[in-house]
Design an enzyme around this catalytic site. Sequence first.
Site, PDB file in Angstrom:
ATOM      1  N   TYR A   1      13.203  58.213  70.493  1.00 13.65           N
ATOM      2  CA  TYR A   1      12.331  57.871  69.369  1.00 13.65           C
ATOM      3  C   TYR A   1      12.786  58.516  68.065  1.00 13.65           C
ATOM      4  CZ  TYR A   1       8.923  56.015  72.715  1.00 13.65           C
ATOM      5  OH  TYR A   1       8.291  55.288  73.690  1.00 13.65           O
TER       6      TYR A   1
ATOM      7  N   LYS B   1      16.685  59.810  84.643  1.00  6.41           N
ATOM      8  CA  LYS B   1      17.483  58.677  85.138  1.00  6.41           C
ATOM      9  C   LYS B   1      18.937  59.138  85.226  1.00  6.41           C
ATOM     10  CE  LYS B   1      17.582  54.318  86.452  1.00  6.41           C
ATOM     11  NZ  LYS B   1      17.203  53.999  87.850  1.00  6.41           N
TER      12      LYS B   1
ATOM     13  N   ASP C   1      12.230  55.162  87.793  1.00  8.04           N
ATOM     14  CA  ASP C   1      11.747  53.952  88.461  1.00  8.04           C
ATOM     15  C   ASP C   1      11.001  54.299  89.744  1.00  8.04           C
ATOM     16  OD1 ASP C   1      14.225  54.861  89.324  1.00  8.04           O
ATOM     17  OD2 ASP C   1      15.108  52.880  89.591  1.00  8.04           O
TER      18      ASP C   1
ATOM     19  N   ASP D   1       6.070  58.439  77.683  1.00  8.53           N
ATOM     20  CA  ASP D   1       5.216  57.451  77.034  1.00  8.53           C
ATOM     21  C   ASP D   1       4.766  56.403  78.041  1.00  8.53           C
ATOM     22  OD1 ASP D   1       3.890  55.931  75.155  1.00  8.53           O
ATOM     23  OD2 ASP D   1       5.643  55.534  73.905  1.00  8.53           O
TER      24      ASP D   1
ATOM     25  N   ASP E   1       0.790  56.381  80.410  1.00  5.23           N
ATOM     26  CA  ASP E   1      -0.152  55.261  80.349  1.00  5.23           C
ATOM     27  C   ASP E   1      -0.385  54.657  81.731  1.00  5.23           C
ATOM     28  OD1 ASP E   1      -0.495  55.596  77.668  1.00  5.23           O
ATOM     29  OD2 ASP E   1       0.019  53.547  77.110  1.00  5.23           O
TER      30      ASP E   1
END
Length: 363
Positions: free
Chosen positions: A146, A196, A228, A252, A256
């Site tokens: 970001y 990852k 994942d 992020d 959620d």
Amino acid sequence: RILGNKMSKILILPGDGIGIEIIAQAVKVIDSLNRNHAMGMNLVSGLLGGAAYDETGSPFPDETIRIAKECNSILLGAVGGPKWESLERSLRPERGLLGIRSELELFSNLRPAILYPQLASASSLKKEIVSGLDLMIVRELVGGIYFGQPRGVEIKNGERFGVNSATYYESEIARIGHSAFQIAQKREGRVCSVDKANVLEVSELWRDVMEEVSKEYSDVKLSHLYVDNAAMQLVRDPKQFDVMVTSNLFGDVLSDCAAMLTGSIGMLPSASLDKNNFGMYEPIHGSAPDIAGKDIANPLATILSVSMMLRYSLNQAELAEKIDSAVSDVLDQGYRTRDIAGDSQKVVGTEEMGDLVVKALES
């Protein structure tokens, strides 16, 4: 900043949409603590987001920065809405949120996913999978993709080409690692680091640094998952986790996902902390402009954000517990805002829910 003293200066940033209504209910709770527990929390107001742009031409005015640096912590409502979507990116409300996080170096984002037993039926998963869920996601908040450079959209080889850069210094990874391990020490002593590393070099570094940091915490058990698989495990067996720590982007998404395990995004607070535990506290839901001003927004996540503020920035864990218990008492009595109501519950508005929590707090 002197944290945990009896005279605390709190910056109130209502923001946009329902932010104004839900912050008002949290302020009622703070006022009650000041009256009944001599907390001496001094509230000052400021502007952030769309409301700040409308008044000053900037989503993050210099005056807000100045006031924030004089305070012990910040309580934020929510920012954004369709009204400002046509603005250039640098002027949109969300840039104010990113700006204040970066300016104050609020690198550690704490996102609890706690399922109140009264709301177990509201989750989309079976009760036995989620009942008793108490998970903390620690998300690195001011680095990663970001913020990394280079970024942008350009013309390359005759077509549009977009680039974002996922970047981390080892020092940035280490400090979020320390934050996660220290939180785990106060919980069940388990940290799952999510990356990852099988395909991303920046994740290889992330994993290496987490292993190095873990050597300083012999009382905390470290494990690793690829992102994942972590997403799959959150849905399959979320109670296997105590603390999860991960990068800005992965955090992020996963936070959620974890939030919806609890049945309502309207119940969950969050904290964003610097290295000294100065924090900005906010509900994880958005500004919901479609219901703003209708007295139907759920203020409980914002009220629980006050609880987190007391716990992590003001060293008042007992008062934090009182707020948590008051919220639980109100739910036990069957009161619900519309977003968490079932058939047999008493639906109340934003204002009344705030009043009920204050009543339970003072009883």
